[in-house]
Motif scaffolding. Structure first.
Motif, PDB file in Angstrom:
ATOM      1  N   ARG A  22       0.818  -1.214   0.000  1.00 11.69           N
ATOM      2  CA  ARG A  22       0.000   0.000   0.000  1.00 11.69           C
ATOM      3  C   ARG A  22       0.848   1.258   0.000  1.00 11.69           C
ATOM      4  N   CYS A  23       0.267   2.313  -0.523  1.00 12.82           N
ATOM      5  CA  CYS A  23       0.944   3.597  -0.493  1.00 12.82           C
ATOM      6  C   CYS A  23      -0.120   4.679  -0.422  1.00 12.82           C
ATOM      7  N   ASP A  24       0.228   5.789   0.211  1.00 12.24           N
ATOM      8  CA  ASP A  24      -0.719   6.900   0.300  1.00 12.24           C
ATOM      9  C   ASP A  24      -0.569   7.856  -0.880  1.00 12.24           C
ATOM     10  N   GLU A  70       4.509   2.057   0.734  1.00 12.27           N
ATOM     11  CA  GLU A  70       5.060   3.057   1.656  1.00 12.27           C
ATOM     12  C   GLU A  70       5.163   2.419   3.044  1.00 12.27           C
ATOM     13  N   PRO A  71       6.374   2.146   3.492  1.00 11.57           N
ATOM     14  CA  PRO A  71       6.509   1.396   4.752  1.00 11.57           C
ATOM     15  C   PRO A  71       5.842   2.072   5.937  1.00 11.57           C
ATOM     16  N   LEU A  72       5.846   3.402   5.969  1.00 10.19           N
ATOM     17  CA  LEU A  72       5.334   4.073   7.167  1.00 10.19           C
ATOM     18  C   LEU A  72       3.797   4.132   7.202  1.00 10.19           C
ATOM     19  N   THR A 100      11.333   5.883   2.018  1.00  8.61           N
ATOM     20  CA  THR A 100       9.992   6.386   2.293  1.00  8.61           C
ATOM     21  C   THR A 100       9.653   7.548   1.379  1.00  8.61           C
ATOM     22  N   ASN A 101       8.353   7.804   1.218  1.00  5.51           N
ATOM     23  CA  ASN A 101       7.964   8.997   0.458  1.00  5.51           C
ATOM     24  C   ASN A 101       7.908  10.226   1.369  1.00  5.51           C
ATOM     25  N   GLY A 102       8.114  10.040   2.656  1.00  6.87           N
ATOM     26  CA  GLY A 102       8.254  11.164   3.571  1.00  6.87           C
ATOM     27  C   GLY A 102       6.962  11.714   4.157  1.00  6.87           C
ATOM     28  N   THR A 162      15.532  10.974  -6.536  1.00  2.38           N
ATOM     29  CA  THR A 162      14.729  11.694  -7.521  1.00  2.38           C
ATOM     30  C   THR A 162      14.689  10.924  -8.829  1.00  2.38           C
ATOM     31  N   VAL A 163      13.508  10.572  -9.280  1.00  4.41           N
ATOM     32  CA  VAL A 163      13.385   9.938 -10.594  1.00  4.41           C
ATOM     33  C   VAL A 163      13.537  11.030 -11.649  1.00  4.41           C
ATOM     34  N   ALA A 164      14.468  10.835 -12.563  1.00  2.00           N
ATOM     35  CA  ALA A 164      14.717  11.837 -13.609  1.00  2.00           C
ATOM     36  C   ALA A 164      13.627  11.724 -14.668  1.00  2.00           C
ATOM     37  N   PHE A 189      19.911  10.314  -8.349  1.00  2.00           N
ATOM     38  CA  PHE A 189      18.933  10.285  -9.434  1.00  2.00           C
ATOM     39  C   PHE A 189      18.673   8.837  -9.826  1.00  2.00           C
ATOM     40  N   ILE A 190      17.412   8.571 -10.134  1.00  2.00           N
ATOM     41  CA  ILE A 190      17.021   7.225 -10.574  1.00  2.00           C
ATOM     42  C   ILE A 190      16.511   7.327 -12.003  1.00  2.00           C
ATOM     43  N   GLU A 191      16.992   6.426 -12.817  1.00  2.00           N
ATOM     44  CA  GLU A 191      16.501   6.398 -14.195  1.00  2.00           C
ATOM     45  C   GLU A 191      15.115   5.741 -14.217  1.00  2.00           C
ATOM     46  N   PRO A 194      10.485   1.641 -17.369  1.00  2.00           N
ATOM     47  CA  PRO A 194       9.172   1.571 -18.003  1.00  2.00           C
ATOM     48  C   PRO A 194       8.311   0.545 -17.279  1.00  2.00           C
ATOM     49  N   MET A 195       7.128   0.951 -16.874  1.00  2.00           N
ATOM     50  CA  MET A 195       6.214   0.026 -16.202  1.00  2.00           C
ATOM     51  C   MET A 195       5.233  -0.481 -17.241  1.00  2.00           C
ATOM     52  N   GLY A 196       5.555  -1.618 -17.803  1.00  2.00           N
ATOM     53  CA  GLY A 196       4.816  -2.108 -18.952  1.00  2.00           C
ATOM     54  C   GLY A 196       3.324  -2.216 -18.772  1.00  2.00           C
ATOM     55  N   HIS A 330      15.838  -1.524  -6.410  1.00  2.00           N
ATOM     56  CA  HIS A 330      17.106  -0.953  -6.834  1.00  2.00           C
ATOM     57  C   HIS A 330      17.517   0.219  -5.997  1.00  2.00           C
ATOM     58  N   THR A 331      16.560   1.032  -5.608  1.00  3.14           N
ATOM     59  CA  THR A 331      16.946   2.340  -5.202  1.00  3.14           C
ATOM     60  C   THR A 331      17.629   2.290  -3.878  1.00  3.14           C
ATOM     61  N   GLY A 332      18.230   2.991  -3.968  1.00  4.55           N
ATOM     62  CA  GLY A 332      18.260   3.708  -2.845  1.00  4.55           C
ATOM     63  C   GLY A 332      16.980   3.407  -2.215  1.00  4.55           C
TER      64      GLY A 332
HETATM   65  N1  SAM Z   1       7.216   4.486  -0.849  1.00  5.95           N
HETATM   66  C1  SAM Z   1       8.627   4.441  -0.711  1.00  5.95           C
HETATM   67  C2  SAM Z   1       9.264   5.608  -1.466  1.00  5.95           C
HETATM   68  O1  SAM Z   1       8.528   6.427  -2.005  1.00  5.95           O
HETATM   69  O2  SAM Z   1      10.472   5.681  -1.487  1.00  5.95           O
HETATM   70  C3  SAM Z   1       9.277   3.125  -1.101  1.00  5.95           C
HETATM   71  C4  SAM Z   1       8.788   2.418  -2.328  1.00  5.95           C
HETATM   72  S1  SAM Z   1       9.037   3.296  -3.847  1.00  5.95           S
HETATM   73  C5  SAM Z   1       8.313   2.152  -4.984  1.00  5.95           C
HETATM   74  C6  SAM Z   1      10.785   3.169  -4.072  1.00  5.95           C
HETATM   75  C7  SAM Z   1      11.387   4.023  -5.147  1.00  5.95           C
HETATM   76  O3  SAM Z   1      11.060   3.518  -6.421  1.00  5.95           O
HETATM   77  C8  SAM Z   1      10.981   5.477  -5.149  1.00  5.95           C
HETATM   78  O4  SAM Z   1      12.136   6.273  -5.135  1.00  5.95           O
HETATM   79  C9  SAM Z   1      10.262   5.620  -6.468  1.00  5.95           C
HETATM   80  O5  SAM Z   1      10.409   6.910  -7.003  1.00  5.95           O
HETATM   81  C10 SAM Z   1      10.952   4.589  -7.309  1.00  5.95           C
HETATM   82  N2  SAM Z   1      10.175   4.180  -8.484  1.00  5.95           N
HETATM   83  C11 SAM Z   1       8.900   3.777  -8.535  1.00  5.95           C
HETATM   84  N3  SAM Z   1       8.535   3.531  -9.807  1.00  5.95           N
HETATM   85  C12 SAM Z   1       9.619   3.761 -10.578  1.00  5.95           C
HETATM   86  C13 SAM Z   1       9.896   3.679 -11.975  1.00  5.95           C
HETATM   87  N4  SAM Z   1       8.955   3.346 -12.851  1.00  5.95           N
HETATM   88  N5  SAM Z   1      11.119   3.991 -12.396  1.00  5.95           N
HETATM   89  C14 SAM Z   1      12.084   4.358 -11.533  1.00  5.95           C
HETATM   90  N6  SAM Z   1      11.895   4.459 -10.210  1.00  5.95           N
HETATM   91  C15 SAM Z   1      10.678   4.160  -9.734  1.00  5.95           C
END
Ligand code: SAM
Length: 333
Positions: A22-24, A70-72, A100-102, A162-164, A189-191, A194-196, A330-332
């Motif tokens: 889940r996520c808010d 979102e873990p929190l 976290t999304n903060g 930050t997703v670029a 930065f995160i590349e 594509p979410m198919g 992957h991320t961070g």
């Molecule tokens: N809710 C938490 C958060 O916002 O960090 C943890 C889960 S969230 C899915 C983890 C990371 O994945 C976030 O930094 C998010 O921006 C990134 N993310 C989600 N979908 C993505 C995508 N299609 N491409 C790249 N990064 C993605």
């Protein structure tokens, strides 16, 4: 108990554990607006998450990252952090952290510190309130900035992820870099992956290769490559003029497999041993088979014994990225 090594001699010391799907927020590149979340019975309970993480720690996991969803937003999630802090205190675990999304940080930052968390990753793609509301579908930037400020005030080291996104935060690149420098936050930065399953043309048009981001940074800063690697898909540079460390996460490249030290477990107990998600092992069944951890440990060992040498993404294999919001690896993040 002997530690976990895969057939290629890599020691598995890093576990990313998703505690909820889940996520808010509903970031457009991550989730559809009307996500179907999993029924509660499918999720590991907090007790099961504790048992599972503890089994990994006993097998040599030194770093545990809690993620989601979102873990929190998971009810009573702080009790899991509290439970995990015993492994920090015993010295079995080096680091307990979260991504976290903060949005809930203002409420939880002090408790996290109390549980031994020292560093967190906060995902934030823009500093513009309207754009933030757009990309997250309804999020309030102010709430996240308050959360980040609370984290800093509580003594947490913050890394902003930050997703670029082309045409979205492209023009904010230097504003984000300057804000992080002024606040003392690291930045990665995160590349975009594509979410198919969304079939959203927008996504591909928003793909902004990190090679371009780096070139843009080089137009203003002297870039000093850093040799440090964390066993994952991130590379780091230092911006000489500001002294900042900036990371680049290119999840779809596979130039880090030789040093891969990580696995991840979803909130339903699926263990993925590779970012490419080739291998999956069910840990929920052995967890639920009884209170004894022998079956669980055997299932973990068996999965690690089959960890692939590496991955090579095929963009046409839509399932890979489509499952990322549950397993985000992957991320961070
Ligand atoms: N809710 C938490 C958060 O916002 O960090 C943890 C889960 S969230 C899915 C983890 C990371 O994945 C976030 O930094 C998010 O921006 C990134 N993310 C989600 N979908 C993505 C995508 N299609 N491409 C790249 N990064 C993605």
């Amino acid at each position: 108990m002997s530690t976990l090594s895969d057939p290629f001699g890599r020691t598995i010391s890093y576990l990313r554990l998703s505690v909820t799907d889940r996520c808010d927020l509903r970031c457009r590149y991550c989730m559809t607006e009307h996500m179907q979340f999993l029924p509660k019975r499918d999720l590991l309970t907090l007790e099961e998450l504790d048992r599972l993480a503890t089994a990994f720690v006993a097998l040599g996991t030194r770093k545990l990252r809690i993620t989601g969803g979102e873990p929190l937003v998971r009810k009573n999630i702080i009790s899991l952090f509290r439970a995990m802090s015993r492994h920090l205190e015993s010295g079995a675990l080096d680091e307990l952290t979260l991504t976290t999304n903060g949005t809930q940080l203002a409420r939880h930052a002090a408790e996290l510190v109390d549980c031994g968390v020292k560093r967190i990753n906060v995902s934030l793609d823009t500093l513009d309130a309207e754009k933030f509301a757009h990309v997250t579908r309804w999020g309030r930037l102010e709430q996240v900035l308050e959360g980040v400020a609370a984290a800093k005030a509580a003594g947490l080291r913050v890394k902003i992820n930050t997703v670029a996104l082309k045409g979205f935060n492209e023009e904010e690149l230097f504003a984000l870099v300057d804000w992080c420098a002024a606040e003392g936050h690291d930045l990665t930065f995160i590349e975009l992956m594509p979410m198919g399953e969304f079939d959203d043309a927008l996504q591909l048009s928003q793909y902004w290769p990190l090679s371009d981001v780096r070139a843009r940074l080089a137009s203003r800063f002297t870039i000093e490559p850093l040799s440090e690697r964390t066993g994952g898909p991130a590379t780091y540079v230092r911006l000489v003029e500001s002294g900042q460390k900036v990371g680049f996460i290119t999840p779809l490249t596979h130039n880090f497999c030789e040093s891969c030290n990580r696995v991840r477990v979803t909130c339903t107990g699926d263990l993925f041993t590779c970012l490419g998600q080739e291998g999956r092992a069910d840990l929920r069944a052995p967890l639920r088979a009884g209170p004894d951890d022998d079956l669980l440990v055997a299932a973990i060992r068996d999965a690690i014994a089959h960890k692939p040498r590496g991955h090579d993404f095929d963009y046409s294999r839509t399932g890979v990225a489509g499952r990322m919001s549950r397993t985000m690896s992957h991320t961070g993040g």
